[in-house]
Design a protein around this motif. Structure first.
Motif, PDB file in Angstrom:
ATOM      1  N   THR A   1       0.813  -1.223   0.000  1.00 51.62           N
ATOM      2  CA  THR A   1       0.000   0.000   0.000  1.00 51.62           C
ATOM      3  C   THR A   1       0.843   1.268   0.000  1.00 51.62           C
ATOM      4  O   THR A   1       0.388   2.313  -0.474  1.00 51.62           O
ATOM      5  CB  THR A   1      -0.927   0.045   1.229  1.00 51.62           C
TER       6      THR A   1
ATOM      7  N   LYS B   1      -6.763   1.695   1.403  1.00 53.02           N
ATOM      8  CA  LYS B   1      -5.657   1.334   0.512  1.00 53.02           C
ATOM      9  C   LYS B   1      -5.491  -0.181   0.422  1.00 53.02           C
ATOM     10  O   LYS B   1      -5.168  -0.723  -0.643  1.00 53.02           O
ATOM     11  CB  LYS B   1      -4.348   1.973   1.000  1.00 53.02           C
TER      12      LYS B   1
ATOM     13  N   ALA C   1      -5.800  -2.565  -2.838  1.00 50.82           N
ATOM     14  CA  ALA C   1      -4.752  -3.522  -3.196  1.00 50.82           C
ATOM     15  C   ALA C   1      -5.331  -4.919  -3.411  1.00 50.82           C
ATOM     16  O   ALA C   1      -4.895  -5.653  -4.308  1.00 50.82           O
ATOM     17  CB  ALA C   1      -3.687  -3.556  -2.099  1.00 50.82           C
TER      18      ALA C   1
END
Length: 430
Positions: free
Chosen positions: A281, A309, A313
């Motif tokens: 991240t 984040k 991902a």
């Protein structure tokens, strides 16, 4: 300067073509950073979103809830939309499982299956195994009653209805979310022997496809934990777990702490989960601090920004497999069990919940359409858990109404394929 260069280039072009224009076209000088193609949107291009966040915090304040203990982060795939203390790590409860999900997918792979090897010593004669049955586990976090029933039927297919020896298990065999090998072995013995079935096992058997036979098996010996496989062990069955995707989805729907910790241990423990999440991240190391893979304990600290984040991902890892985050989290309007019970979340929104005595957290994705998504995380600290949940759901509704969304619910996800617990096809008889 740009105007002069443009005019010169046009004159050169006409010279190459052998013609001179009767009236030279005047080119307007346009700096590259003024064109729509290169314009980066203002991070306040949708001020209504930040206002919705501010109103949400104001509503909490009016109920005596301190704003400095609340965190919010909202963003599109590449643009921040609204936030409040979004990069400050706080106790995140089961949002920790987002990190565990990310690390498991990244390190093991979407299609990974855990293999349990079933072997024996001695000989098989007249339906009797005159020897021991050996279970060599490989940290399968989702070996439950249905799998034991299927294994018992596979042993019947091999002509085994009685075992005179012991049931031997190694220390990596887990059963019904128990990581203790002796306890897991005793549960397996109960699941293999219909004569020992509790009402719970019988209920799970009745839920299997109607063509599933009732196994016939007895084990005369005891359950023993072994460190090494006997030298004379002979392989009987290779048992494959559900795919990692299916396992993770069940873990997230029910927020199963034991499964999460088993998966975290499989990939190297809490520190390795945190390190992997930080690496992929790129957030500040302070924004992901983990002591376990489940979220139990206030020491697991994650910022709202880091939670979003990590979800993004996960989406990136899934896309090559034609999968999305909505395939691995519960979705309002599609899933009504587990952590989705008693929630009033707008249809089509996928979420991961988190709850401790003084923490209520919610993170997930709002699909705007088939391509665009809004990622969000809300982490509330305080004793007012019921109020936090109500206000979180209200916040999501206001955001959905702001964008005037039509719910998108994909009911044809990977989960619709014919896979289920207790499927005999995942037992490969040797």
């Amino acid at each position: 300067m740009l105007k002069i260069i443009g005019s010169s280039l046009l004159s050169l072009l006409w010279g190459i073509l052998g013609n001179t224009p009767q009236q030279q076209v005047q080119l307007e000088s346009i700096a590259w950073h003024d064109t729509a193609l290169f314009q980066l949107p203002d991070d306040r291009s949708d001020p209504v979103v930040q206002q919705i966040v501010d109103d949400y915090l104001q509503n909490l304040s009016q109920q005596g809830i301190k704003g400095n203990l609340q965190g919010v982060w909202l963003q599109s795939d590449w643009l921040e939309l609204g936030e409040h203390q979004g990069n400050i790590p706080v106790s995140a409860a089961s949002l920790t499982k987002i990190a565990t999900t990310l690390a498991a997918l990244g390190k093991l792979g979407v299609e990974h299956q855990f293999i349990t090897r079933i072997s024996h010593t001695g000989s098989i004669q007249g339906g009797v195994l005159q020897g021991d049955l050996i279970i060599e586990g490989n940290q399968d976090p989702f070996f439950v009653w249905e799998e034991a029933i299927a294994l018992s039927n596979s042993l019947n297919q091999l002509g085994i209805k009685e075992i005179t020896g012991n049931l031997l298990v190694n220390d990596q065999f887990y059963m019904n979310y128990q990581s203790d090998p002796e306890a897991s072995g005793k549960l397996l013995k109960q699941g293999l022997e219909p004569g020992l079935w509790s009402s719970e096992v019988k209920q799970q058997f009745r839920a299997l496809p109607i063509i599933t036979p009732r196994p016939q098996l007895t084990i005369k010996g005891k359950v023993k934990v072994i460190e090494n496989l006997p030298r004379d062990a002979q392989l009987l069955v290779l048992h494959k777990s559900l795919s990692l995707m299916n396992i993770l989805r069940q873990m997230n729907i029910y927020s199963n702490n034991q499964m999460a910790q088993m998966l975290a241990d499989t990939v190297g423990g809490a520190s390795e989960v945190a390190n992997y999440a930080l690496e992929i991240t790129g957030v500040s190391p302070s924004e992901i601090q983990l002591i376990n893979g489940s979220g139990l304990g206030v020491e697991n600290r994650i910022s709202p920004r880091a939670a979003t984040k990590m979800l993004m991902a996960i989406e990136n890892l899934l896309q090559p497999h034609n999968l999305q985050v909505v395939d691995i989290l519960p979705v309002a309007g599609r899933d009504s069990v587990g952590t989705m019970e008693n929630r009033d979340i707008p249809q089509g929104v996928a979420v991961k919940t988190g709850t401790l005595n003084q923490v209520s957290a919610l993170a997930g994705v709002i699909p705007l359409d088939s391509e665009r998504k809004i990622w969000f995380a809300v982490i509330n600290s305080g004793w007012q858990i019921k109020t936090f949940r109500q206000q979180q759901d209200k916040l999501l509704k206001e955001l959905v109404n702001h964008w005037q969304l039509t719910p998108i619910i994909n009911n044809q996800s990977f989960s619709e394929t014919q896979v289920y617990l207790g499927d005999p096809q995942r037992n490969q008889i040797q």
